[in-house]
Design a protein around this motif. Sequence first.
Motif, PDB file in Angstrom:
ATOM      1  N   ASN A 120      13.145 -62.309  30.352  1.00 56.32           N
ATOM      2  CA  ASN A 120      13.973 -61.693  31.379  1.00 56.32           C
ATOM      3  C   ASN A 120      15.428 -61.645  30.931  1.00 56.32           C
ATOM      4  O   ASN A 120      16.107 -62.662  30.900  1.00 56.32           O
ATOM      5  CB  ASN A 120      13.824 -62.507  32.672  1.00 56.32           C
ATOM      6  CG  ASN A 120      14.588 -61.887  33.825  1.00 56.32           C
ATOM      7  OD1 ASN A 120      15.392 -60.970  33.649  1.00 56.32           O
ATOM      8  ND2 ASN A 120      14.337 -62.400  35.012  1.00 56.32           N
TER       9      ASN A 120
ATOM     10  N   SER B   7      20.495 -55.952  39.869  1.00 55.97           N
ATOM     11  CA  SER B   7      19.750 -56.336  38.671  1.00 55.97           C
ATOM     12  C   SER B   7      19.410 -57.819  38.779  1.00 55.97           C
ATOM     13  O   SER B   7      19.690 -58.453  39.807  1.00 55.97           O
ATOM     14  CB  SER B   7      20.574 -56.055  37.406  1.00 55.97           C
ATOM     15  OG  SER B   7      21.538 -57.067  37.215  1.00 55.97           O
ATOM     16  N   ASN B   8      18.863 -58.390  37.743  1.00 51.49           N
ATOM     17  CA  ASN B   8      18.482 -59.810  37.799  1.00 51.49           C
ATOM     18  C   ASN B   8      19.448 -60.691  37.018  1.00 51.49           C
ATOM     19  O   ASN B   8      19.132 -61.807  36.618  1.00 51.49           O
ATOM     20  CB  ASN B   8      17.042 -59.995  37.295  1.00 51.49           C
ATOM     21  CG  ASN B   8      16.471 -61.337  37.682  1.00 51.49           C
ATOM     22  OD1 ASN B   8      16.347 -62.221  36.857  1.00 51.49           O
ATOM     23  ND2 ASN B   8      16.156 -61.511  38.955  1.00 51.49           N
ATOM     24  N   ILE B   9      20.674 -60.205  36.798  1.00 55.22           N
ATOM     25  CA  ILE B   9      21.662 -61.051  36.114  1.00 55.22           C
ATOM     26  C   ILE B   9      23.030 -60.839  36.765  1.00 55.22           C
ATOM     27  O   ILE B   9      23.453 -59.697  36.972  1.00 55.22           O
ATOM     28  CB  ILE B   9      21.687 -60.776  34.580  1.00 55.22           C
ATOM     29  CG1 ILE B   9      22.664 -61.699  33.863  1.00 55.22           C
ATOM     30  CG2 ILE B   9      21.963 -59.306  34.271  1.00 55.22           C
ATOM     31  CD1 ILE B   9      22.523 -61.696  32.342  1.00 55.22           C
ATOM     32  N   SER B  10      23.667 -61.941  37.129  1.00 55.76           N
ATOM     33  CA  SER B  10      24.960 -61.853  37.815  1.00 55.76           C
ATOM     34  C   SER B  10      26.080 -61.569  36.831  1.00 55.76           C
ATOM     35  O   SER B  10      26.004 -61.964  35.665  1.00 55.76           O
ATOM     36  CB  SER B  10      25.262 -63.173  38.521  1.00 55.76           C
ATOM     37  OG  SER B  10      24.280 -63.404  39.498  1.00 55.76           O
TER      38      SER B  10
HETATM   39  C1  LIG Z   1      16.120 -63.218  38.926  1.00 59.74           C
HETATM   40  O1  LIG Z   1      14.770 -63.345  39.282  1.00 59.74           O
HETATM   41  C2  LIG Z   1      14.383 -64.675  39.563  1.00 59.74           C
HETATM   42  C3  LIG Z   1      12.893 -64.688  39.750  1.00 59.74           C
HETATM   43  O2  LIG Z   1      12.480 -63.718  40.650  1.00 59.74           O
HETATM   44  C4  LIG Z   1      15.159 -65.183  40.774  1.00 59.74           C
HETATM   45  O3  LIG Z   1      14.793 -66.507  41.052  1.00 59.74           O
HETATM   46  C5  LIG Z   1      16.640 -65.100  40.477  1.00 59.74           C
HETATM   47  O4  LIG Z   1      17.387 -65.451  41.614  1.00 59.74           O
HETATM   48  C6  LIG Z   1      17.038 -63.708  40.043  1.00 59.74           C
HETATM   49  N1  LIG Z   1      18.440 -63.720  39.619  1.00 59.74           N
HETATM   50  C7  LIG Z   1      19.318 -62.780  39.968  1.00 59.74           C
HETATM   51  C8  LIG Z   1      20.730 -62.967  39.498  1.00 59.74           C
HETATM   52  O5  LIG Z   1      19.022 -61.822  40.633  1.00 59.74           O
END
Ligand SMILES: *[C@@H]1O[C@H](CO)[C@@H](O)[C@H](O)[C@H]1NC(C)=O
Length: 547
Positions: free
Chosen positions: A41, A68-71
Amino acid sequence: MSKTHIPFFLLWQLLLLLAAVPSRRLLCHAAGGQWKFLLRNIGISAMHMQLLNNDRVVMFDRTDFGLSNISLPDGKCRVDPNDSALTTDCTAHSVEYDVASNSIRPLMVLTDVWCSSGALMPDGRLVQTGGYNDGDHVVRVFRPCKTCDWQEIGLGLIQRRWYATNQILPDGRQIIIGGRRAFNYEFYPKTGSTKLYNMPFLVQTNDPAIENNLYPFVHLNVDGNLFIFANNRAILFDYSKGVVVRTYPQIPGGDPRSYPSTGSSVLLPLKNLQGAAIEAEVLICGGAPKGSFRSAGSNNFVGALNTCGRIKITDTAPQWAMETMPLARVMGDMVLLPNGNVIIINGAAAGTAAWEYGRDPVLKPVIYRPDNPAGSRFEVQNPTTIPRMYHSTAILLRDGRVLVGGSNPHMYYNFTGVLFPTELSLEAFSPAYLESGSANLRPKIISSASQTKIGYGKQLTIRFTVSGALNAKLVSATMVAPSFTTHSYGMNQRLLVLGGNVRTVGKSTYEVVVTAPGSGNLAPSGFYLLFVVHEAIPSEGIWVQIQ
Ligand SMILES: *[C@@H]1O[C@H](CO)[C@@H](O)[C@H](O)[C@H]1NC(C)=O
Ligand SMILES: *[C@@H]1O[C@H](CO)[C@@H](O)[C@H](O)[C@H]1NC(C)=O
Ligand SMILES: *[C@@H]1O[C@H](CO)[C@@H](O)[C@H](O)[C@H]1NC(C)=O
């Protein structure tokens, strides 16, 4: 005694079996390469990738995508009243991947970079152009350094550029060609020429209902002109005069190869650079048959093309030679490997590019050996487990691995309830040349400085070791320009083969003396990866800057 009673042919069969089983297994393993997960990820989907000369890879997707999944670092947020998804977004949509530490650093991109283009400048900076919405006229600069971030130039472009192609030129400028409803080209930086130039070829190859000539395949020919392929045909274009120098025949079959029928294209390795007449060949592989895009719109996913066309673009009366791939493929990436072979990787066996339009992922890469006789050039490789559909990418790393990421055929980050979830992972494919069985053949460059400046036409002595027996006849050096890769096409990708004489300088230590390319037409100024190749096994590369 009892053995003599076994009929001879049975014994022979048994012997064959004993001999064949392990060696076949070994061969299959040795030839097929290996896949490895690097990171599960990275927070974004790697839709665009560029390797920089500090072995870091800049990646980005879109800003109008939702969270997205990264701050972003330090509680930073991007506030953009024009963003169509989120007007305040505290997540990153661009990251820098550090190959050595296998880690990610979030970057701040302010305007929308979706479906854009770019190239490395002679000094190693990435200059990226265009995108969507508030980003479509923006030029963004990324300097390679551990803490650098994007710098944005508001009205850097005259024309909005979305799905355009960039090529670095011998004079150090970039040419930016086409894009959606942009039938013209311009240069960046705006030194000398600040104008927009029409390109009728882009009108002629465009079907307005489909816009089927986007991300045209552009290759700088050895004569300084540009080979430009869009839809199903190509021209040789003199950008300094704005004239078509040569019109190539339509690719046999007439099926489209550019977006959304997305095939891929490479300029094959340039060789014999000291010769009187240097030849250049282009290879275009895969794509989707005419009508596939419309069919996909009504849930009919047409099988992808299984052909490649190869053409000597320096010929005055060139013809396409067609070859059949072992696997049909649309949205495949073509990556030049350091030993001069081409890997065709990622993509699907049915449908087209664009949201939700791809089906039947092709998990197996294929290697193409341009120097083998026709009919024995392709070799199927071991499969990955991750479909890499629309918006996936692949690039070469300095250590000879192929970095693979992305895949997001959806309008947003969609992880559940979809056929091909948005991919945030990074994988590496290691071609068979990296296996330990080749360790005794593998050259190792011994170089005091990690970065070397080389001059056009100058002699270059590269010292290297090989632990096993050296076959001096099968030593060469290659130079590879790192590509800006998106939508299955590596812009500015280029490989030069520098032949040379080998001499022994000590125990297992040798020198190869090569001549650097003679001009910017052959190798535009900038950073290249230099490899020593022995019996088709490449060393790790070192960065060199030609100027
Ligand atoms: C990224 O995904 C994980 C697993 O779903 C979650 O726990 C996490 O908070 C997410 N991080 C961000 C910055 O969105
Ligand atoms: C938003 O878009 C409008 C119209 O295109 C433009 O004038 C304005 O500067 C944009 N605002 C920002 C913050 O980008
Ligand atoms: C993708 O996610 C968006 C936003 O979360 C949602 O509105 C949309 O319906 C999803 N698309 C699919 C194909 O599931």
